[in-house]
Design a protein around this motif. Structure first.
Motif, mmCIF file in Angstrom:
data_model
loop_
_atom_site.group_PDB
_atom_site.id
_atom_site.type_symbol
_atom_site.label_atom_id
_atom_site.label_comp_id
_atom_site.label_asym_id
_atom_site.label_seq_id
_atom_site.Cartn_x
_atom_site.Cartn_y
_atom_site.Cartn_z
ATOM 1 N N ASP A 119 47.687 9.454 -16.033
ATOM 2 C CA ASP A 119 49.096 9.307 -15.144
ATOM 3 C C ASP A 119 48.652 9.051 -13.625
ATOM 4 O OD1 ASP A 119 47.679 11.530 -14.186
ATOM 5 O OD2 ASP A 119 49.478 12.569 -14.477
ATOM 6 N N LYS A 120 49.496 8.750 -12.852
ATOM 7 C CA LYS A 120 49.446 8.088 -11.609
ATOM 8 C C LYS A 120 48.408 9.104 -10.701
ATOM 9 C CE LYS A 120 53.716 5.914 -11.524
ATOM 10 N NZ LYS A 120 55.056 5.676 -11.120
ATOM 11 N N ASP A 121 48.495 10.375 -11.090
ATOM 12 C CA ASP A 121 47.530 11.253 -10.139
ATOM 13 C C ASP A 121 45.919 11.037 -10.656
ATOM 14 O OD1 ASP A 121 49.653 12.079 -8.764
ATOM 15 O OD2 ASP A 121 49.834 14.004 -10.366
ATOM 16 N N GLY A 122 45.839 10.515 -11.782
ATOM 17 C CA GLY A 122 44.300 10.247 -12.090
ATOM 18 C C GLY A 122 44.015 11.366 -13.313
ATOM 19 N N SER A 123 44.722 11.941 -13.938
ATOM 20 C CA SER A 123 44.348 13.012 -14.755
ATOM 21 C C SER A 123 44.492 12.257 -16.230
ATOM 22 C CB SER A 123 45.144 14.306 -14.782
ATOM 23 O OG SER A 123 46.715 14.070 -14.853
ATOM 24 N N GLU A 124 43.565 12.386 -16.905
ATOM 25 C CA GLU A 124 43.627 11.746 -18.201
ATOM 26 C C GLU A 124 43.552 12.595 -19.453
ATOM 27 O OE1 GLU A 124 40.047 9.167 -20.759
ATOM 28 O OE2 GLU A 124 40.093 8.948 -18.592
ATOM 29 N N PHE A 125 44.230 12.508 -20.466
ATOM 30 C CA PHE A 125 44.212 13.162 -21.621
ATOM 31 C C PHE A 125 44.834 12.504 -22.945
ATOM 32 C CE2 PHE A 125 48.215 13.268 -19.027
ATOM 33 C CZ PHE A 125 49.336 13.080 -19.970
ATOM 34 N N LYS A 126 44.484 13.163 -23.891
ATOM 35 C CA LYS A 126 44.640 12.548 -25.253
ATOM 36 C C LYS A 126 45.952 12.863 -25.868
ATOM 37 C CE LYS A 126 40.875 11.908 -27.531
ATOM 38 N NZ LYS A 126 39.640 12.236 -28.152
#
Length: 131
Positions: free
Chosen positions: A90-97
Motif C-alpha cells: 500500500d501507499k504506506d509501504g506495508s506489504e502483505f500477501k
C-alpha cells in the motif's frame, strides 16, 4: 421354450438400449450446460507485477453500508506467486500477501487522494415547499 428365452433376450436388449440413450442424452445436456457456463465467464486478465489493484473488503458483509464501497486501494502488486498468491504493497509501504481472487485491476477512474470541493448550497434553488 425357445421363444421365451429369445423374448427375454430381446427385452434385455431394449432395456440396455434405453439406458444408453439416457446416458447419451445426459452427456449432451452436460456438455451444453458446460459450454453455456464457460461462455458466461469473464475473461480474466492475469495480474502482473507493478499492476495497480483494488482489494475486496470482506468485513463489510458484517456491517453493510448502502453506499460504502467494498473495494479498498489502490495497491501495487510486488510479486506474483503460482496458484494465485500475490504480494501487494500500500501507499504506506506495508506489504502483505493475499489471494488473487480477492483482487481486481484498478482503472484509475477515481483516486481517493484527490482533493474534493464541498458543494455550495444555493438558497435560491431550494423551493419553499408551496404547491
Amino acid at each position: 421354450m425357445d421363444l421365451q428365452k429369445s423374448g427375454q433376450n430381446r427385452l434385455g436388449q431394449l432395456t440396455e438400449l434405453e439406458e444408453l440413450r439416457a446416458y447419451a442424452n445426459s452427456s449432451i445436456c452436460k456438455d451444453r450446460t458446460k459450454k453455456y457456463h464457460d461462455s458466461r465467464l469473464k475473461k480474466l486478465r492475469k495480474i502482473q507485477e507493478r499492476d495497480k489493484v483494488l482489494l475486496y473488503n470482506s468485513h463489510l458483509r458484517l456491517f453493510p453500508g448502502k453506499l460504502k464501497s467494498r473495494w479498498t486501494g489502490p495497491y501495487q502488486v510486488v510479486r506474483v506467486y503460482p496458484y494465485g498468491a500475490v504480494d501487494i504493497i500500500d501507499k504506506d509501504g506495508s506489504e502483505f500477501k493475499v489471494n488473487s481472487h480477492s483482487l481486481k485491476l484498478y482503472e484509475g477512474i477515481f483516486d481517493h487522494d484527490e482533493e474534493t470541493l464541498p458543494l455550495e448550497s444555493d438558497a435560491h434553488s431550494v423551493s419553499s415547499g408551496s404547491a
